[in-house]
Design an enzyme around this catalytic site. Sequence first.
Site, PDB file in Angstrom:
ATOM      1  N   HIS A  55       0.822  -1.196   0.000  1.00 34.97           N
ATOM      2  CA  HIS A  55       0.000   0.000   0.000  1.00 34.97           C
ATOM      3  C   HIS A  55       0.865   1.259   0.000  1.00 34.97           C
ATOM      4  O   HIS A  55       2.055   1.227   0.333  1.00 34.97           O
ATOM      5  CB  HIS A  55      -0.921   0.002   1.218  1.00 34.97           C
ATOM      6  CG  HIS A  55      -2.053  -0.968   1.117  1.00 34.97           C
ATOM      7  ND1 HIS A  55      -2.983  -1.148   2.109  1.00 34.97           N
ATOM      8  CD2 HIS A  55      -2.416  -1.827   0.125  1.00 34.97           C
ATOM      9  CE1 HIS A  55      -3.863  -2.062   1.741  1.00 34.97           C
ATOM     10  NE2 HIS A  55      -3.535  -2.486   0.550  1.00 34.97           N
ATOM     11  N   GLU A  57       0.942   3.829   1.986  1.00 37.72           N
ATOM     12  CA  GLU A  57       1.528   4.207   3.270  1.00 37.72           C
ATOM     13  C   GLU A  57       2.797   3.406   3.552  1.00 37.72           C
ATOM     14  O   GLU A  57       3.790   3.955   4.055  1.00 37.72           O
ATOM     15  CB  GLU A  57       0.520   3.988   4.398  1.00 37.72           C
ATOM     16  CG  GLU A  57      -0.757   4.803   4.259  1.00 37.72           C
ATOM     17  CD  GLU A  57      -1.871   4.044   3.556  1.00 37.72           C
ATOM     18  OE1 GLU A  57      -3.032   4.203   3.951  1.00 37.72           O
ATOM     19  OE2 GLU A  57      -1.561   3.276   2.611  1.00 37.72           O
ATOM     20  N   CYS A  89      -2.032  -0.900   7.582  1.00 37.29           N
ATOM     21  CA  CYS A  89      -1.252   0.338   7.485  1.00 37.29           C
ATOM     22  C   CYS A  89      -1.366   1.164   8.767  1.00 37.29           C
ATOM     23  O   CYS A  89      -0.439   1.905   9.118  1.00 37.29           O
ATOM     24  CB  CYS A  89      -1.730   1.162   6.289  1.00 37.29           C
ATOM     25  SG  CYS A  89      -1.310   0.410   4.693  1.00 37.29           S
ATOM     26  N   ALA A 167     -18.224   5.816 -39.028  1.00 36.23           N
ATOM     27  CA  ALA A 167     -17.699   5.210 -40.252  1.00 36.23           C
ATOM     28  C   ALA A 167     -18.595   5.616 -41.412  1.00 36.23           C
ATOM     29  O   ALA A 167     -19.769   5.961 -41.226  1.00 36.23           O
ATOM     30  CB  ALA A 167     -17.647   3.682 -40.135  1.00 36.23           C
ATOM     31  N   GLU A 301     -15.157   0.985 -25.912  1.00 38.41           N
ATOM     32  CA  GLU A 301     -14.743   1.642 -27.152  1.00 38.41           C
ATOM     33  C   GLU A 301     -15.580   1.212 -28.363  1.00 38.41           C
ATOM     34  O   GLU A 301     -15.163   1.406 -29.494  1.00 38.41           O
ATOM     35  CB  GLU A 301     -13.266   1.369 -27.408  1.00 38.41           C
ATOM     36  CG  GLU A 301     -12.338   1.989 -26.370  1.00 38.41           C
ATOM     37  CD  GLU A 301     -10.906   2.071 -26.852  1.00 38.41           C
ATOM     38  OE1 GLU A 301     -10.676   2.324 -28.050  1.00 38.41           O
ATOM     39  OE2 GLU A 301     -10.006   1.886 -26.022  1.00 38.41           O
TER      40      GLU A 301
END
Length: 370
Positions: A55, A57, A89, A167, A301
Amino acid sequence: MTGNARDAGWMRTALGLARRGLGRVWPNPAVGCVIVASGGEVVGRGRTADGGRPHAEAVALAEAGGRARGATVYVTLEPCVHAGRAGPCTEALIAAGVARVVVAIEDPDPRMSGGGIAALQAAGIAVEVGCLAAEAAALNRGFLRRVATGRPMMTLKLAASLDGRIATGTGESRWITGPRARSEVHLLRAQTDAVLVGAGTVRSDNPRLNVRELGMSDRHPVRVVVSGALALPRDGHLAATVSRSPLWLCHDVEAEEARRAAWTELGAELIEIPFQADGQLDLSAMMQRLGERGITRVLCEGGGRLAAALIEDDLVDELVCYTAGLALGASAVPAIGDLDITALQLAPRFSLVDVTAIGPDMRSRWQRRQ
C-alpha cells in the site's frame, strides 16, 4: 500560507501520486501518500504498487524510515485496519510514531467502517478527514462504485464526426479523429482496468485494444469482448496476444462447446452471461461479473449497438466524446445504435463536465445525471 492551504497543497501531491496507479492496482484503490516532517521537508512518498501491494503508506514509510517520527502523513484514502499480506497500514503508522494523519476520504469497504481512523486516534495520533475529498472521490470513482454497487465504473468513449458518425456507409473509419486524439485514447486505456468492445468491432476492425503510445507499452488493460455466440476470428490480433495481455470473453449460455474449448485453449477466460427477459445478454449481470473479478474501471470503445445497450441499461457513468470537424451524412454508421426513444423526456441525459480542443478535434466529457 495557512494550515488549510498547506494541507491542500500536500494532498494534491498525494493525489498526483495516486493517479499514477490508475489501471495498475485493481482490485485495490489507487492511493497516494506523502509524509512531511515537522520542518516542512518531504521525507516519504508512495503510491499503491502495481497489483495492489504494498500500500501507499507502506511505500512512503519505507522511504521515510526514522524520519517519519513526529511527521504529518497525507493520504488520499483512510489507512487500512484489516490485516493484509503485510499487516494493516494503521499499525505501521502507529509504530512509526507519526504525529498527525490527514485523510482525504474514508474507505467505504465494509471491513473498514471508519476503523482505520479510530485506531489512529486511539493511539493518540491527530486525524483530520475531508481535505480535497471531492477530488479524491472523483479519482477513485471506480473503486467507490464497485464497493457500493458491486459493479465497476463505466466510461463510454466515442470518436465521431460532427453528425455523430463513426464510419462511412461503406465501413471506412480510419481515421475520423486526428493523431493527438488517438494518443489520448491510449492514455485512457492505460488508466483503466478493462477495455470493452462488442463482437462486431472485433470482426470489422481487428483491434489490439492495448497501449502502444506515450511510453506506456507495459500498461495493458484486460481486453473484454461481448460475443454471445463466441463467433470471433481466432486469427486476429486479440487471439495472437492473449499471452501478453488478458482476454476475457463474455458469452451466453448457448455458445457452442467447440468455440468455448477453442478460446480456452488459446488462453482466453470465458465468462458466461445470462439472458434478459427480452432475449438479449444481461449487461448488468456482465458488469457484476467484472466487479466480482476485481475490475473497478471499464472503458467501452464500441460499437454502436453495444453503446446503445449500455446506455439503455443505465450502465454508462461517463461519456468521453472526441468530435472531428467533418460530416458523413445519414447513410454513415452512427456512434450509438437505436435507442427506440419516442419522446424527448425519455432520452437519457448527461451533464457537461468540460470541453477541450485536442489538436483539430474536440473532446467533451459528460457525466450521467443522478
